[in-house]
Design an enzyme around this catalytic site. Sequence first.
Site, PDB file in Angstrom:
ATOM      1  CB  CYS A  62      -0.898  -0.020   1.231  1.00  0.00           C
ATOM      2  SG  CYS A  62      -1.941   1.436   1.390  1.00  0.00           S
ATOM      3  CB  CYS A  65       0.952   6.277   5.154  1.00  0.00           C
ATOM      4  SG  CYS A  65       0.890   4.671   5.976  1.00  0.00           S
ATOM      5  CB  CYS A  69      -0.290  -2.141   5.149  1.00  0.00           C
ATOM      6  SG  CYS A  69      -0.261  -1.262   6.720  1.00  0.00           S
ATOM      7  CB  CYS A  97      -5.520   2.657   7.827  1.00  0.00           C
ATOM      8  SG  CYS A  97      -4.874   3.291   6.266  1.00  0.00           S
ATOM      9  CE  LYS A  99      -4.789   7.967   5.245  1.00  0.00           C
ATOM     10  NZ  LYS A  99      -3.677   8.884   5.383  1.00  0.00           N
TER      11      LYS A  99
END
Length: 185
Positions: A62, A65, A69, A97, A99
């Site tokens: 991902c 950020c 993850c 999360c 997002k």
Amino acid sequence: MSNVNRETLLPKVGRRSFLKMAALAGAAGSAGAINAATVTRDATTLELSKQFPGSKKVKTICTACSVGCGIIAEVQNGVWVRQDVATDHPVSLGGHCCKGADMCDMVKSSVRLKYPMEKVNGEWKRISYEEALDKIATQLDKYRQENPEQVLFLGSAKMSNEQAYYVRKFGAFYGTNNVDHQARI
């Protein structure tokens, strides 16, 4: 228009009328929600376990950020069609999360910028990466010659500590202390 009294233009709504309208709006919204409950349904176990025809599952990370993850992306004909959490990922251990859970939709968004654009005479036009980088470099050099303090280098939540260090160093070599992070803004 500035000489007109605003109170004469706006209708007066009393407290009792407001409460009646609010109750009516709440009832209408609830009726709509009850009707919408039959429009969607949960996916069946078979639908969730069965891949799209001709698709492949790709382990990826991902990019919302800098945590990184794990995601298992299902890709069909080069298009990301579905995603699942990577339960064996050492960082996220199968979690996301909000997002990260929506990363597939962000990638497929119709408003996502896919190539460099420049506004010319009020219209957006597509330009090449080389042209975009040349224009940015020329403008940055002009600002550095005039006054480097007029430039701000802004970091991102997607950056690691090492990347943040490089942005800070670049700002210092450029000649400015104006370095910040988007999370603070």
